[in-house]
Structure formats: C-alpha cells, structure tokens
Design a protein around this motif. Structure first.
Motif, PDB file in Angstrom:
ATOM      1  N   GLY A   1       0.811  -1.217   0.000  1.00 28.95           N
ATOM      2  CA  GLY A   1       0.000   0.000   0.000  1.00 28.95           C
ATOM      3  C   GLY A   1       0.841   1.262   0.000  1.00 28.95           C
TER       4      GLY A   1
ATOM      5  N   LYS B   1       3.655   3.508  -1.354  1.00 28.09           N
ATOM      6  CA  LYS B   1       4.181   3.549  -2.727  1.00 28.09           C
ATOM      7  C   LYS B   1       5.519   4.266  -2.780  1.00 28.09           C
ATOM      8  CE  LYS B   1       0.298   1.743  -3.985  1.00 28.09           C
ATOM      9  NZ  LYS B   1       0.249   0.278  -4.173  1.00 28.09           N
TER      10      LYS B   1
ATOM     11  N   VAL C   1     -13.520   8.846  -1.110  1.00 26.41           N
ATOM     12  CA  VAL C   1     -14.285   8.238  -2.197  1.00 26.41           C
ATOM     13  C   VAL C   1     -15.497   9.112  -2.518  1.00 26.41           C
ATOM     14  CG1 VAL C   1     -15.610   6.222  -2.919  1.00 26.41           C
ATOM     15  CG2 VAL C   1     -13.499   5.918  -1.610  1.00 26.41           C
TER      16      VAL C   1
ATOM     17  N   ALA D   1     -14.521  12.262  -4.396  1.00 24.47           N
ATOM     18  CA  ALA D   1     -13.639  12.073  -5.557  1.00 24.47           C
ATOM     19  C   ALA D   1     -12.285  12.741  -5.329  1.00 24.47           C
ATOM     20  CB  ALA D   1     -14.278  12.580  -6.850  1.00 24.47           C
TER      21      ALA D   1
ATOM     22  N   LEU E   1      -9.561  11.436  -5.157  1.00 25.00           N
ATOM     23  CA  LEU E   1      -8.490  10.693  -5.804  1.00 25.00           C
ATOM     24  C   LEU E   1      -8.880  10.493  -7.257  1.00 25.00           C
ATOM     25  CD1 LEU E   1      -8.970   6.937  -5.299  1.00 25.00           C
ATOM     26  CD2 LEU E   1     -10.239   8.510  -3.855  1.00 25.00           C
ATOM     27  N   GLN E   2      -7.879  10.484  -8.110  1.00 29.35           N
ATOM     28  CA  GLN E   2      -8.140  10.104  -9.504  1.00 29.35           C
ATOM     29  C   GLN E   2      -7.402   8.811  -9.801  1.00 29.35           C
ATOM     30  OE1 GLN E   2      -7.812  13.424 -12.292  1.00 29.35           O
ATOM     31  NE2 GLN E   2      -8.896  14.705 -10.862  1.00 29.35           N
ATOM     32  N   CYS E   3      -6.074   8.874  -9.965  1.00 31.47           N
ATOM     33  CA  CYS E   3      -5.360   7.621 -10.230  1.00 31.47           C
ATOM     34  C   CYS E   3      -5.186   6.817  -8.958  1.00 31.47           C
ATOM     35  CB  CYS E   3      -4.019   7.891 -10.913  1.00 31.47           C
ATOM     36  SG  CYS E   3      -2.683   8.398  -9.811  1.00 31.47           S
ATOM     37  N   GLY E   4      -5.037   7.492  -7.829  1.00 28.76           N
ATOM     38  CA  GLY E   4      -4.969   6.788  -6.546  1.00 28.76           C
ATOM     39  C   GLY E   4      -3.578   6.431  -6.060  1.00 28.76           C
ATOM     40  N   ILE E   5      -2.520   6.797  -6.782  1.00 23.68           N
ATOM     41  CA  ILE E   5      -1.178   6.386  -6.347  1.00 23.68           C
ATOM     42  C   ILE E   5      -0.712   7.188  -5.141  1.00 23.68           C
ATOM     43  CG2 ILE E   5       0.166   7.915  -7.888  1.00 23.68           C
ATOM     44  CD1 ILE E   5       1.146   4.292  -7.394  1.00 23.68           C
TER      45      ILE E   5
ATOM     46  N   THR F   1      -2.773   8.450  -2.947  1.00 26.18           N
ATOM     47  CA  THR F   1      -3.831   8.382  -1.927  1.00 26.18           C
ATOM     48  C   THR F   1      -3.381   7.733  -0.621  1.00 26.18           C
ATOM     49  OG1 THR F   1      -5.377   8.286  -3.776  1.00 26.18           O
ATOM     50  CG2 THR F   1      -6.251   7.753  -1.602  1.00 26.18           C
ATOM     51  N   PRO F   2      -2.671   6.583  -0.655  1.00 29.38           N
ATOM     52  CA  PRO F   2      -2.248   6.006   0.630  1.00 29.38           C
ATOM     53  C   PRO F   2      -1.434   6.984   1.475  1.00 29.38           C
ATOM     54  CG  PRO F   2      -1.942   4.401  -1.128  1.00 29.38           C
ATOM     55  CD  PRO F   2      -2.292   5.705  -1.793  1.00 29.38           C
TER      56      PRO F   2
ATOM     57  N   CYS G   1       0.406  15.328  -5.430  1.00 28.29           N
ATOM     58  CA  CYS G   1      -0.670  14.718  -6.197  1.00 28.29           C
ATOM     59  C   CYS G   1      -0.640  15.411  -7.554  1.00 28.29           C
ATOM     60  CB  CYS G   1      -2.026  14.935  -5.536  1.00 28.29           C
ATOM     61  SG  CYS G   1      -3.392  14.461  -6.617  1.00 28.29           S
ATOM     62  N   ARG G   2      -0.580  14.652  -8.623  1.00 35.62           N
ATOM     63  CA  ARG G   2      -0.489  15.267  -9.941  1.00 35.62           C
ATOM     64  C   ARG G   2      -1.842  15.272 -10.650  1.00 35.62           C
ATOM     65  NH1 ARG G   2       2.815  19.054 -12.322  1.00 35.62           N
ATOM     66  NH2 ARG G   2       3.792  18.309 -14.239  1.00 35.62           N
ATOM     67  N   CYS G   3      -2.834  14.558 -10.101  1.00 34.02           N
ATOM     68  CA  CYS G   3      -4.121  14.434 -10.803  1.00 34.02           C
ATOM     69  C   CYS G   3      -5.146  15.482 -10.391  1.00 34.02           C
ATOM     70  CB  CYS G   3      -4.752  13.069 -10.539  1.00 34.02           C
ATOM     71  SG  CYS G   3      -3.866  11.667 -11.234  1.00 34.02           S
ATOM     72  N   THR G   4      -5.268  15.746  -9.107  1.00 31.21           N
ATOM     73  CA  THR G   4      -6.482  16.434  -8.620  1.00 31.21           C
ATOM     74  C   THR G   4      -6.348  17.943  -8.506  1.00 31.21           C
ATOM     75  OG1 THR G   4      -5.816  16.313  -6.300  1.00 31.21           O
ATOM     76  CG2 THR G   4      -7.079  14.444  -7.168  1.00 31.21           C
TER      77      THR G   4
ATOM     78  N   ARG H   1     -16.978   5.669  -6.804  1.00 34.70           N
ATOM     79  CA  ARG H   1     -16.361   4.921  -7.900  1.00 34.70           C
ATOM     80  C   ARG H   1     -16.213   3.454  -7.515  1.00 34.70           C
ATOM     81  NH1 ARG H   1     -10.724   7.745  -8.710  1.00 34.70           N
ATOM     82  NH2 ARG H   1     -10.127   5.892  -9.897  1.00 34.70           N
TER      83      ARG H   1
ATOM     84  N   LYS I   1      -8.690   1.639  -3.568  1.00 29.59           N
ATOM     85  CA  LYS I   1      -7.664   2.679  -3.701  1.00 29.59           C
ATOM     86  C   LYS I   1      -7.465   3.496  -2.433  1.00 29.59           C
ATOM     87  CE  LYS I   1      -7.265   2.733  -8.630  1.00 29.59           C
ATOM     88  NZ  LYS I   1      -7.774   3.145  -9.928  1.00 29.59           N
TER      89      LYS I   1
ATOM     90  N   GLY J   1      -5.057   0.791   0.117  1.00 28.26           N
ATOM     91  CA  GLY J   1      -3.752   0.244  -0.288  1.00 28.26           C
ATOM     92  C   GLY J   1      -3.868  -1.096  -0.963  1.00 28.26           C
TER      93      GLY J   1
ATOM     94  N   PHE K   1      -0.771  -1.454  -8.224  1.00 34.94           N
ATOM     95  CA  PHE K   1      -0.175  -0.622  -9.269  1.00 34.94           C
ATOM     96  C   PHE K   1       1.014  -1.372  -9.878  1.00 34.94           C
ATOM     97  CE2 PHE K   1      -2.714   2.226  -6.774  1.00 34.94           C
ATOM     98  CZ  PHE K   1      -3.153   3.195  -7.672  1.00 34.94           C
TER      99      PHE K   1
ATOM    100  N   ILE L   1      -3.052   2.296 -12.733  1.00 36.45           N
ATOM    101  CA  ILE L   1      -2.025   3.193 -13.257  1.00 36.45           C
ATOM    102  C   ILE L   1      -1.949   4.461 -12.420  1.00 36.45           C
ATOM    103  CG2 ILE L   1      -3.695   3.853 -15.060  1.00 36.45           C
ATOM    104  CD1 ILE L   1      -1.283   4.685 -16.780  1.00 36.45           C
TER     105      ILE L   1
ATOM    106  N   PHE M   1      -0.943  10.852 -18.078  1.00 39.14           N
ATOM    107  CA  PHE M   1      -1.078  12.158 -18.755  1.00 39.14           C
ATOM    108  C   PHE M   1      -0.479  12.127 -20.154  1.00 39.14           C
ATOM    109  CE2 PHE M   1      -0.292  12.707 -14.157  1.00 39.14           C
ATOM    110  CZ  PHE M   1      -1.559  13.078 -13.774  1.00 39.14           C
TER     111      PHE M   1
ATOM    112  N   ILE N   1      -7.706   5.746 -15.548  1.00 40.51           N
ATOM    113  CA  ILE N   1      -6.658   6.633 -15.047  1.00 40.51           C
ATOM    114  C   ILE N   1      -7.223   7.701 -14.130  1.00 40.51           C
ATOM    115  CG2 ILE N   1      -6.641   8.389 -16.851  1.00 40.51           C
ATOM    116  CD1 ILE N   1      -3.580   7.683 -17.099  1.00 40.51           C
ATOM    117  N   GLY N   2      -8.557   7.820 -14.090  1.00 37.14           N
ATOM    118  CA  GLY N   2      -9.071   8.895 -13.225  1.00 37.14           C
ATOM    119  C   GLY N   2     -10.556   8.809 -12.989  1.00 37.14           C
TER     120      GLY N   2
ATOM    121  N   TYR O   1     -15.767  13.807 -11.188  1.00 35.38           N
ATOM    122  CA  TYR O   1     -14.547  13.458 -11.923  1.00 35.38           C
ATOM    123  C   TYR O   1     -14.316  14.410 -13.091  1.00 35.38           C
ATOM    124  CZ  TYR O   1     -13.983   9.718  -8.733  1.00 35.38           C
ATOM    125  OH  TYR O   1     -13.794   9.045  -7.567  1.00 35.38           O
TER     126      TYR O   1
ATOM    127  N   GLY P   1      -7.320  19.382 -12.039  1.00 34.13           N
ATOM    128  CA  GLY P   1      -5.983  18.806 -12.156  1.00 34.13           C
ATOM    129  C   GLY P   1      -5.230  19.339 -13.362  1.00 34.13           C
TER     130      GLY P   1
END
Lengths: 160, 759
Positions: A37, A39, A94, A97, A99-103, A105-106, A136-139, B15, B21, B24, B28, B258, B262, B481-482, B644, B651
């Motif tokens: 979990g 990363k 959740v 929202a 999180l998007q990709c979730g990496i 998130t932990p 975080c690069r997504c949100t 989701r 997610k 953990g 990935f 993933i 991007f 991816i999102g 989203y 984002g």
C-alpha cells in the motif's frame, strides 16, 4: 553482510523481519512484508507516497532505515480501516472524488490522519501546508483539501 | 449540471474501485511479483551525444546472480516505418534505438544495456561492470541552436520533410509543416492594428507519481505474459510484438492500476527489455524505473519557440493571424507538431491564417504525449498575444474573444468545419461568473486565456454480461486513469435502466476483450463509453428475444423500459414485466447465457473549449507569484460523473499552473539534466494553490447518445497564458519566456526598475 533481526509493531501486529542494514523501511514493507500500500514515487522523500507514522510521527518510509523500526510502532495505509469499516477519511475521499489515479492516496491518507489526530480544527492553509509534502499530480488538491476539512468538521461535530 | 433528464448520468456515485484505492489494496505497476522473479536494471549513457565504439558485458555476465544481459544486438533491426502510438506517431527504426541505443547515444540517460539478476543489489552491481567505449561528440540541447547551420547533427539520414525542393544535406529539422486558410498577407493589409511577439517554453514532464514498472514472464513455449502500468496495454502488446518479433496473440498484457500517465505512458521503455531478459533467463523479470530515470529517459513534453502576429480592426475583429512554432522532438523526430499547429487558432473564426511549424531533434530524451500534446505551447503564444491586443485596444479580454469566437459552421485552418461547439457559451459563463464580476483584490491582477482540444474517438471494444442472478458485468479495455470505470458504469446503468450498484465494470487484459486504443486524447468516456452503450444495447436486444420466447410472442412485440421487458402494447397480450433477474434465472431454457458485444471506430468526438481566469500578485522582492483565485470554465458536453469532470478540470489547470510558474528541464553545459528529481523539478504542491473553481458548461456533443465530449486535455491549455497575462498586468512587463519562476521574474523586475541614484 549478515541480516539484522528486527522486532517491531506494524498496524498493531507484533512483527519480526530480517533485513540488510542499509535497507529502507519502504523496501521492507513492500518487498519483505508484502505491504504494498505504501508507494515509491521518488525514493528521496519529496513525494510523500510512502508516508507512514513511526510512534505517531509522520515520516517518509523511503528515508527511514528498516532497523530503525526496532521496538517502535509503525502505522501504514493498510492499518487505517478497522475490520470491515473504512475510516471516515477513506469514506470521504471516495465520496468527494479526492483521488483520480490513486497512487498518492495512501500517503495522503496517512498524512491527513496524522494531522487530524493533532488538530481537528485546521484552517485551509494549515491543511495545505501539512499536505505540502504529498505530491498529487491528478487532482490539483482541491477535492483532497475539501475532504480533509469536511472530515475534521464531522469529527468536531461528533465530539460535541 | 445535468437537467434531470437522466436517472444515473450526472450523479456523483462512489467509484467502483474506491475502496481498493483508499486501503492500499489496489495493485499498481510495482506491486506485481512472481515467484522466482529476477530484477532488471538498465545501464544508461552519461553523455548527451557519443558514438558507441564497443560494449563489453563479459564481466557483468560472470557476476554470480546475474542471469541475463541484453544489448541492442538482442533486438531485431526495424524498418523505417511510422506507426501510431497514443496521440503521437513513432518510427519503429527509431523506437528500437530509443529502447536500446545502437550506433550512438543521443541523450544523457539513453539505455545501452540491461541485466537481470537475483537481487536488485546484484543487478545494480552488474550494470556498473558493463564497459562502454564512447567517442564523445559535440551536443546540442536548445531548439534554436539545433536549427542553425553548423549545429551538431544527430542523424546523418535526417532530411527535412515538407520542404520543396528537398534539402540535400542532413540537419536536425525533421519536418516543416504549413497550414493555411485564406491569404494571411492580404488579410494583414486590412488590419488597423498589428501586434507581434515571440515566446519560448521549456521542456516539462508529465510528473506522474508512479514510475514506469513492468513484470514479464516468457515461457519456454513462446507465450509471454506481461503486467504493466500503461495507458494502453494493447499498445504494449503491439510494440512488444513488433520490436521482438513475437506473434501478437502469444502475448497477454494485463494492465495494473495506473498511477498517472497524462500521455507519458502511451509508449514503451522497459517492456521489450524485460521480455527479452525473461526469454534469455527463463525467469520472470521485474523492472521499475527510479524517479531519476523517469526524468532523464522517459518522454517529457517539448519546449519550443512560438512567434505570433495578429492583425485586427479597431473594433477587435481579427483579420489575419500568423503563428510560427519550433518544437523539440528530443533525440528522434516526432514532436506533437501537428496538434500544436492545428490548435493554435482553433478557438477563433479568423479569415486569414498562416501557421508554420518545425519538428526539431536535439540531445534530449524523445518527447511523449502530455495532455493536449503541443496545444499549450501554441496557446501560450496566441493567447498572450491576444492579451497584448486587448490591452492595446482597451478591450475586455473576454469581449475580444467573444468578438472572434469560433462557432458552429466555422471552418478551421486544418480542414474540418465545426459542428455544435460551446466556446461562446463558455466565454459567456465566465463573463457571468461571480469571479469575473468581482474585481481582483487590491494588489492582485487578473489574467484570462482560452484553450482548445480536438478530442479523440478511435477504436474501442466492450462486452456486457448478465450474471446468473441478473446483475451485470461491463467489460472494457482501457486502463482507468481517473474514474472512467464510474463513468462507464453510469452510462451502462442508464441505458439498461438498472441501479448503478448492479453494474460492475472491469478492465480486461489483451486476451479477454477486443482491441482498444490507448487511454488518451480524452477518448475513453466518449469512445469506450459508446462501445459500452452499444454492448448494453446488444444485450438488451438479446433480453427482448428471451422475453419474447418466454411469452411466445415476436421479439419486436417486446420493449425494454426501466430495467424490465414489457409487451410493446396491449395487443401483444397480458404479461407481467420480466426483470433482469427473472430473465437470467430462465436463460438456460431460453437460449443460454445473455451477453452483448460491441466494437467500433468512434467518429465525431466533439471538440472542447476552456476559458480560465486567474487573480494573482507578484512579490516584487522575491519574484514569487501568489495565486488568490482561479476559475476554469469548460464545455464538457455532458458531465457523466460531475465530480470526476471537475477533477479533470482542476488537475489539468494545476498542471498548467506548474508549467507556467516553475517547471522546466534544466541542462548544464555538458548536456546533462541538472534537476532530475521532485525537489528541483518543482511541481505545484498543496500550499501553492487556492481552490480551483471548475465551471462546468454543458453543450451536448450531437455525435454521442449522452452528449459526451472529452474533458481531460482542454484544461491544461489555457493556464500558461492566463497566468502570464495576469503577471503582465500585475508588473507591467510582458514576460515571454516560461517558466515565470522567481529568479526569472525578479530579474525582469530588477531590469525594469530604474537604478536607484548612486547612493
């Protein structure tokens, strides 16, 4: 070099492991103990994706040597939910929202939980600076900050 | 938001992969392991440009624990053939050299060899034992320098494409692209005001938090299994097949979750190497890049130069527009030049347009797609110059854009004529917004800019299965991816008329569903969504057949409504509606399992437009920018899952803010990257930002049953110029070189400040 024998507590469970002296806590969690979990985003303490707590203190597992776990208490993302119950932060992430990709998130959840345990009435600025070590690069962080603030408000409501 | 027309579409459901997610549990790329696996590591070039005179792997091979070593000799030579890869194109001859260098190394970090060993420590030690003899050559990093005669030439065979007559000498200019509408020179003669500026941008990285990772297992019978973090597992399969000469159906690729892409995870780096190491060693091989490797040797977005000239009437009507763009392709040709050129003036209805573009190689890693590839760079030039024009005309920047806005029927410079689009609606939404109606706080200045992206359709497959209890599985083949699982399930639930919780979306491996093009181009909710809707319709057709059989009537006499089969009218007979679970329970008697399938090449992806507004101030002592308020408006067609959709907009805006303010690849005199880490490559962190207000505008796309337009790419296009325009209005200096980092801003402020009297 001989392996070191370490006795520690991870997510409340007494745990023993063997490690190389130079191995990071993150590698031991992921590779030796199967706790994937946490990363690795950078390996240099810049992204926060490996955030854990060590005796309640927020640290990057990639910057901690595994032998430092001796006699300590470690909490990871795998320890946040209790039984089949998600922690309020997990539910809110959740729901919002956050999180998007979730990496990330932990790490974000571990860091946010550590914040709320110290301060259940943070300002937006305090939340933003506390989480500034978690990339975080997504949100764009918006929904993450809102989720943490909302959980804090719920906690204060429940405490009254 | 959505109008109540729908039951599920437009709702903010949890989701399907949410619990995994936040606990953990989600796996990935680097979370996959196999018993007996080896760890692979790559030897990379320390030089920006050098001839490889020899590679000696003998010492590495002898190290105990090393099970395989590969070099370019282990990959077959490839033809000079261009194939699609994500939103870009790649040449097979080049990509095999990008994966493992052959004659020359062309950038610092260029892979030369790889080893697989029983432990990571042994693999790292073995890499250091490989001896490479180099003849170091002069290098060139900067795109303008690379275009000059006499610059070090990277490829002796590279003759500029698109120039007549064809040059006889090789150069670093891979391609010239010309794109015109009307007559620019004639149009310029009608202009009452002409403005012209030149701009530069630096290479930036997508900055996904998860490094590239793969696990390959090649069996003795020739079958290959791969687990990979990718935006397109079918592309991984295709590349591994082509580059290693393995039949496509022998390869099965399972996508992991993933951790961001991007655009950067639409090509392959590790996978062919891992498969070859696995073939040679007979063991599974896992490879994970370090962050440093990601920066030095994956595909960033190009930097470049942009010159823009606009001619307008005094009322703001633009009569002529010119844009000249030169983009860094990196070590091999193939920057996103086409999109950069085509998007440059796509927001505007301008009668006379001239666009010229150059694709230029230099000693940098080969670029990959990054969110609306190319578009932010041309928009930085065009939208900044529009702001210069607005200031010179004394016009409101929104009004200037409204005056020239593209609409339905506007012919673009690159060919197509727009169908229903929502640029005017988006501009008007901003104009009416609370943000725009409120002046900036004292000390703050406001910037505005717009952006465009085509959006993409392309190939998708989907299947829908009714389970024995009447619940539904929807199977597709695009990595999520999102939040796309949620949007696909929402559309399936809507179409089927059942509860969202009864629909489980899954993402299948390459052997379990038909081909799907990459997750990219903002295509998944549109194109794969269409495939999902069609597969559900196919399943409904079958459900009606089964109900007809049960009732002994013609299938045409059955309708599907609100999740049940009903007689089409009272003349059909008196029958109680049949639910999914009833039809599933009797499926064995009515013809067996009930499934639906669909495959398509989706056409009619509706273009998207965004307009961003930012209030900021510049600290005149430090050059630091503080953003107080940010609004990002966008026409999204229909917001299937509004949270989203907002998330994509927020984002993308923040990635654009990073591009504008801090992010850049910094090279030293030796052609080596000086900031290959998150400490020195400064992406936005939470404390840099305010909330990002996403203003969702819905002008449905007529070419999708639910009006979907792609959302993800547009929001990175406007921020560069929005921020730059606000900075210009704040300090009264038009900054033309990105990023607007503190050192650059404070130097510009110092230069513009009259020297204090000698005291």
């Amino acid at each position: 070099m001989a392996k070191m024998h370490i006795t520690t507590t991870i997510n409340g469970e007494p745990t023993e492991f063997l490690c190389d002296p130079q191995q990071s806590m993150l590698d031991v969690l992921r590779d030796n103990l199967g706790l994937t979990g946490s990363k690795e985003g950078c390996g240099s303490g810049d992204c926060g994706a490996c955030s854990i707590t060590l005796d309640g203190r927020l640290v990057c597992a990639c910057l901690m040597l595994a032998p430092e776990a001796e006699g300590k208490k470690i909490e990871t993302v795998e320890g946040i939910a209790k039984g089949d119950q998600l922690h309020p932060l997990q539910k809110k992430f959740v729901e919002f929202a956050a999180l998007q990709c979730g990496i990330c998130t932990p790490g974000v959840l571990v860091a946010a939980k550590a914040l709320l345990e110290k301060n259940n009435n943070p300002t937006e600025t305090e939340v933003r600076f506390w989480l500034a070590g978690n990339l975080c690069r997504c949100t764009g962080y918006d929904k993450i900050i809102r989720a943490v603030m909302d959980v804090a408000a719920d906690m204060r409501g429940a405490a009254r | 938001m959505s109008t109540g027309k729908y039951k599920w579409i437009g709702t903010r459901v949890d989701r399907p992969d949410g619990a995994d997610k936040v606990t953990g549990r989600a796996r990935f790329g680097a979370d996959f392991n196999m018993p007996g696996q080896l760890i692979g590591r790559v030897l990379r070039s320390p030089h920006a440009h050098a001839i490889i005179k020899s590679v000696d792997t003998s010492a590495a091979e002898k190290l105990p624990g090393v099970k395989a070593v590969v070099t370019a000799k282990d990959l077959p030579e490839q033809p000079n053939v261009i194939v699609p890869a994500g939103e870009m194109q790649v040449n097979l001859r080049d990509i095999t050299r990008n994966i493992l260098a052959r004659e020359k190394v062309l950038f610092e970090g260029h892979p030369i060899a790889a080893v697989a060993a029983t432990t990571d420590a042994i693999a790292k030690q073995a890499v250091e034992l490989i001896k490479v003899e180099y003849e170091v050559l002069p290098h060139v990093i900067d795109v303008t320098e690379a275009m000059k005669p006499g610059a070090p030439v990277l490829h002796d065979h590279l003759i500029t494409e698109g120039v007549k007559p064809a040059p006889t000498k090789a150069s670093n200019i891979a391609k010239r692209m010309d794109n015109t509408k009307g007559d620019f020179e004639a149009g310029l003669k009608q202009a009452e005001i002409v403005v012209e500026r030149e701009y530069t941008t630096q290479a930036v990285h997508q900055g996904y938090i998860e490094p590239h990772a793969t696990l390959a297992s090649a069996a003795e019978d020739g079958q290959v299994q791969l687990w990979s973090t990718t935006q397109g597992h079918f592309q991984v399969r295709g590349f591994v097949s082509r580059l290693l000469g393995i039949e496509t159906s022998q390869i099965r690729v399972t996508p992991s979750e993933i951790g961001g892409g991007f655009g950067g995870k639409t090509v392959v780096y590790l996978e062919p190497i891992a498969v070859r190491l696995s073939q040679k060693s007979g063991k599974p091989v896992k490879m994970v890049m370090t962050r440093e490797e990601v920066f030095r040797a994956s595909g960033p977005a190009p930097g470049g130069t942009v010159r823009v000239k606009l001619g307008a009437k005094k009322d703001g009507t633009i009569v002529a527009a010119e844009c000249e763009i030169a983009l860094q392709a990196g070590a091999f040709p193939g920057s996103p030049l086409g999109p950069a050129c085509w998007t440059s003036f796509a927001c505007y209805d301008i009668p006379n347009i001239k666009v010229v573009g150059f694709d230029v190689v230099s000693n940098r890693p080969k670029v990959a797609a990054y969110r609306a590839p190319g578009a932010p760079i041309s928009a930085w030039g065009v939208e900044s110059t529009l702001d210069v024009l607005a200031l010179e005309l004394g016009m409101d920047p929104i009004d200037l854009r409204l005056k020239n806005a593209a609409k339905k029927g506007t012919k673009t410079s690159y060919g197509p004529t727009f169908d229903t689009i929502g640029f005017v609606e988006t501009l008007e939404a901003v104009k009416k917004s609370a943000h725009y109606k409120t002046p900036p706080k004292p000390g703050y200045a406001r910037g505005v800019a717009a952006g465009f992206w085509f959006n993409v359709g392309a190939d998708s497959s989907a299947a829908s299965h009714v389970a024995e209890d009447g619940t539904v599985t929807v199977i597709s083949g695009n990595p999520d991816i999102g939040g796309s699982r949620a949007s696909l399930a929402l559309m399936a639930a809507e179409e089927l008329g059942v509860d969202y919780s009864k629909v489980r979306p899954i993402i299948a491996d390459t052997s379990s569903i038909g081909f799907n093009f990459v997750t990219g181009g903002s295509r998944v909710t549109f194109a794969t969504g269409l495939a999902v809707v069609n597969s559900v319709r196919d399943m409904i057709r079958e459900l009606k057949v089964r109900a007809a059989k049960t009732w002994g009537v013609d299938p045409d006499a059955v309708i599907w409504e609100d999740g049940v089969a009903k007689p089409a009218g009272s003349n059909v007979g008196e029958f109680e509606p049949l639910t999914l679970s009833q039809l599933a329970a009797t499926a064995g008697k009515t013809g067996g399992p009930i499934n639906g399938h669909a495959q398509l090449n989706a056409q009619g992806a509706g273009p998207g437009f965004g307009v961003h507004v930012v209030d900021l101030k510049v600290d005149r002592d430090t050059g630091c920018v503080h953003i107080d308020r940010y609004t990002a408006a966008q026409d999204v067609g229909t917001a299937i899952h509004p949270s989203y959709v907002e998330g994509q907009i927020q984002g993308g805006a923040v990635q654009g803010i990073g591009w504008a303010l801090n992010e850049e690849y910094i090279y030293n005199a030796k052609g080596r990257l000086d900031n290959a880490g998150f400490l020195d490559y400064r992406m936005p962190v939470a404390s840099d930002l305010p909330m990002i207000d996403a203003l969702v505008v819905e002008v449905p796309n007529p070419h999708h049953p639910y009006g979907v337009r792609g959302v993800g790419e547009v929001p990175i296009v406007p921020p560069l110029a929005a921020v730059g325009n606000a900075v210009a209005r704040s300090i009264n200096i038009r900054m033309t070189d990105l990023p607007l980092s503190p050192p650059r801003l404070s130097a510009a402020i110092d230069a513009a400040t009259p020297k204090m009297a000698a005291e």
